[in-house]
Design an enzyme around this catalytic site. Structure first.
Site: not given
Length: 203
Positions: A8, A12, A66, A155, A158
């Protein structure tokens, strides 16, 4: 082909959507988050746990991610704890003042303060699961940690990760620039090469 993203995390999902949808894939975003205990000791183990949990809930071929940042000076951290680095005992816990991402970055920079060794890498494992079979791919990009956050794109970590060959952080690069060189972009392209040879297997 419909592919459910086992996350969620809006950042990504947007990265997956940017690369996959122009190629004819329908990226499906979960209606609700599934609480998966990431008890694995590797990125692969955790990606597998998430892919299977989301597939069981939605019944759609599922792609789980992951990933994490590994700073060489404190390796293997943040590593598999990247998303909750602020809350683990290693290096002391960090208070969440605004967001968890900001707390993670603040802790990382605190632990690296004064260190000359600032090399790091982003690592990702994608696990694709279709019920009775699946496969995984990996992606990696090396770089270094900046002295302070720069840029507001992207996000996670980064804003403090400068990829090799660049003087900008991922937070300063355009989405298209990041997709070309990022760990996730590289892994998705590997995934695409494999899925092309699996036509009809997962649909």
């Amino acid at each position: 082909m419909r592919i459910l993203i086992a996350s969620t995390n809006k950042g990504k999902i947007e990265e997956f959507r940017r690369i996959l949808e122009p190629l004819g894939f329908e990226v499906v975003e979960p209606k609700e988050k599934i609480e998966v205990e990431e008890r694995g000791e590797t990125f692969l183990e955790n990606a597998c746990l998430k892919a299977k949990a989301y597939f069981e809930r939605y019944g759609i071929p599922t792609l789980a991610d992951d990933s994490g940042l590994i700073a060489d000076a404190i390796s293997p951290y943040p590593g598999i704890y990247s998303s909750r680095f602020y809350s683990i005992d290693f290096g002391g816990k960090e208070e969440v003042k605004t967001t968890k991402d900001e707390a993670n970055i603040r802790k990382l920079l605190r632990l690296l303060k004064g260190k000359k060794e600032r090399s790091a890498k982003f690592v990702v494992v994608l696990f694709f699961y279709g019920g009775d079979r699946g496969f995984f791919v990996e992606g990696e990009v090396r770089g270094r940690i900046s002295e302070e956050p720069r840029g507001e794109k992207g996000f996670g970590y980064d804003p403090v990760f400068i990829p090799e060959g660049y003087d900008k952080t991922f937070g300063e690069l355009t989405p298209e620039e990041k997709d070309r060189i990022s760990h996730r972009g590289r892994a998705i392209r590997k995934f695409l090469e494999i899925i092309k040879g699996c036509e009809g297997v997962f649909t």
